[in-house]
Design an enzyme around this catalytic site. Structure first.
Site, PDB file in Angstrom:
ATOM      1  N   ASN A  76       1.324  80.758  94.271  1.00 49.16           N
ATOM      2  CA  ASN A  76       0.440  81.467  93.328  1.00 49.16           C
ATOM      3  C   ASN A  76       0.210  82.909  93.781  1.00 49.16           C
ATOM      4  OD1 ASN A  76      -1.121  80.533  95.498  1.00 49.16           O
ATOM      5  ND2 ASN A  76      -2.983  80.365  94.279  1.00 49.16           N
ATOM      6  N   ASP A 294      -5.141  74.025 102.799  1.00 48.51           N
ATOM      7  CA  ASP A 294      -5.411  74.812 101.592  1.00 48.51           C
ATOM      8  C   ASP A 294      -6.086  76.124 101.996  1.00 48.51           C
ATOM      9  OD1 ASP A 294      -5.448  75.552  98.965  1.00 48.51           O
ATOM     10  OD2 ASP A 294      -6.799  73.971  98.287  1.00 48.51           O
ATOM     11  N   GLY A 313     -11.875  79.140  97.025  1.00 48.27           N
ATOM     12  CA  GLY A 313     -10.975  78.951  98.167  1.00 48.27           C
ATOM     13  C   GLY A 313     -11.642  79.288  99.484  1.00 48.27           C
TER      14      GLY A 313
HETATM   15  O1  DOR Z   1      -9.741  76.945  95.734  1.00 45.40           O
HETATM   16  C1  DOR Z   1      -8.566  77.215  95.560  1.00 45.40           C
HETATM   17  N1  DOR Z   1      -8.051  78.392  95.961  1.00 45.40           N
HETATM   18  N2  DOR Z   1      -7.786  76.330  94.936  1.00 45.40           N
HETATM   19  C2  DOR Z   1      -6.557  76.654  94.515  1.00 45.40           C
HETATM   20  O2  DOR Z   1      -5.954  75.857  93.846  1.00 45.40           O
HETATM   21  C3  DOR Z   1      -5.988  77.974  94.802  1.00 45.40           C
HETATM   22  C4  DOR Z   1      -6.649  78.601  95.950  1.00 45.40           C
HETATM   23  C5  DOR Z   1      -6.358  80.079  96.019  1.00 45.40           C
HETATM   24  O3  DOR Z   1      -5.182  80.419  96.015  1.00 45.40           O
HETATM   25  O4  DOR Z   1      -7.283  80.889  96.100  1.00 45.40           O
HETATM   26 ZN    ZN Z   2      -3.979  75.415  97.356  1.00 43.98          ZN
END
Ligand code: DOR
Ligand code: ZN
Length: 405
Positions: A76, A294, A313
């Site tokens: 992403n 993550d 995130g």
């Molecule tokens: O909390 C999140 N942050 N979930 C995600 O799916 C993407 C990630 C991000 O890239 O900031």
């Molecule tokens: Zn992720």
């Protein structure tokens, strides 16, 4: 050669061992325990497009400090990593940054599934760690929310023997609930909008597609009892379905909104204490295969914006090993489980080559997490102020010794 003397092993022995290296070093490791270096199958190191949040020089330092020598990076990015061109461009940028940092971190990238570019998937058959599908929107613009494209992505990935990793939250339900809760602006509404039901619907759909297309399926950041029940029965049926838990869903729950406000935003969101307990049960019955951090850094200024503008995130790669070691000290987790979750299962599921990277840990060392310990550009952590028992002391990556003190 790096010689390691009298080190304890996780199965209770004391050994001398050596690791091939250009350096000639000897470590007296009588006080230390030897672990295989960690593999983190889920990171967001932000290159290209959001280098102000993180880049591979800072992220690699954070990884090494956390005992991690292999990472699998999510697509992403800006632009999204959803074509062979973007993928190869990213490889060049990342390698350059690692060379600059002098850290020979091992890495792989996911290719992002984008319905306009599904024909790119076969081109990355040999190189991609897997195909990432966002079934619900999160940071970035990757999303597949129609059944036909979703099935096509599963079919192509399966035909190319590529693992599919899903961000499983049902987009339609997320949208509906966002509308329903539009009158609330407190951060805790995030867990209402992105409900456990939204996760279960998407997990159910992904498992059905995996069964139908025979795709290997990796369910990222599983966070609720409902998802776990579905995954448990898929595994019983013999499907190739694997599950990941994050440190934040294991060590935090929705009570954190009171303390952290918008800093506590993450997708999928923090869950109830009951869901958190179900996740620990699933660690113990091996429904959960891996821990993926993550690691998703955003700046503190961004995180402090009001609900609706603040991004989701957490950074975490430098501290999750210590969270797990501390859980071991509290008798919640065995050393064998830690090795399986952070090394053996990720290596098997992602078919990674075997290496001789290790991390030497001081199990008895207690440290309180403060700002000075943060290597990530995020410069904050949801775990600030926590005192943990068990810290990495040396990481050895491709024969290079990193002294962490
Ligand atoms: O909390 C999140 N942050 N979930 C995600 O799916 C993407 C990630 C991000 O890239 O900031
Ligand atoms: Zn992720």
């Amino acid at each position: 050669m790096i010689e390691i003397h009298k080190v304890q092993t996780t199965d209770g022995h004391r050994i001398d061992c050596s690791i091939p290296s250009e350096e000639k070093l000897s470590i007296d490791a009588e006080e230390l325990m030897l672990f295989p270096a960690l593999i983190d199958p889920h990171v967001h190191f932000r290159v290209p497009g959001a280098e102000y949040k993180e880049d591979w020089t800072t992220a690699a330092k954070a990884a090494i400090a956390g005992g991690v020598t292999t990472v699998l990076d999510m697509p992403n990015n800006t632009p999204a990593c959803s074509t062979a061109l973007a993928f190869h461009g990213k490889e060049e940028m990342v390698q350059k940054q690692l060379n600059e940092a002098g850290i020979p971190l091992r890495y792989g990238f996911y290719l992002g599934a984008d319905k306009r570019h599904l024909q790119e998937i076969p081109k990355l058959k040999k190189r991609a760690a897997g195909i990432k599908i966002y079934m619900g929107s999160s940071t970035g613009d990757l999303l597949i929310d129609d059944a036909a494209s979703l099935k096509e992505a599963f079919r192509i990935a399966a035909a190319n023997d590529l693992l599919i990793a899903v961000h499983a939250e049902d987009e339609a339900l997320l949208k509906e609930r966002k509308h329903q809760f539009a009158n609330r602006s407190d951060a805790a509404v995030h867990s209402e909008i992105r409900s456990p039901r939204a996760a279960a619907i998407a997990v159910e759909q992904a498992i059905l597609l995996a069964e139908e297309t025979k795709a290997r399926l990796y369910i990222a950041h599983v966070s609720t009892k409902g998802e776990l029940d579905l995954i448990r029965s898929a595994k019983k049926k013999g499907l190739s379905v694997y599950a990941e838990a994050t440190p934040h869903h294991l060590f935090l729950n929705d009570s954190a909104y009171a303390r952290l406000g918008t800093l506590a935003l993450v997708n999928p969101p923090l869950r109830s204490k009951q869901d958190q307990e179900a996740l620990w049960d699933a660690i113990h019955d091996e429904t959960i295969d891996t821990i993926g951090t993550d690691h998703a850094p955003h700046t503190l200024e961004e995180k402090q914006k009001p609900y609706g503008s603040a991004p989701s995130g957490f950074p975490s790669i430098e501290f999750y090993f210590s969270l797990l070691l501390n859980a071991h000290a509290e008798k919640k987790l065995s050393l064998e489980q830690i090795v399986s979750l952070t090394h053996t299962r990720p290596q098997e599921i992602f078919r990674l080559p075997i290496d001789d990277d290790v991390v030497l840990v001081s199990l008895d060392e207690k440290r309180t997490i403060d700002h000075s310990m943060i290597r990530s550009k995020a410069r904050w952590s949801p775990y600030l102020g926590m005192t943990l028992s068990g810290w990495p002391r040396y990481t050895i990556c491709r024969g290079r010794l990193f002294d962490l003190q």
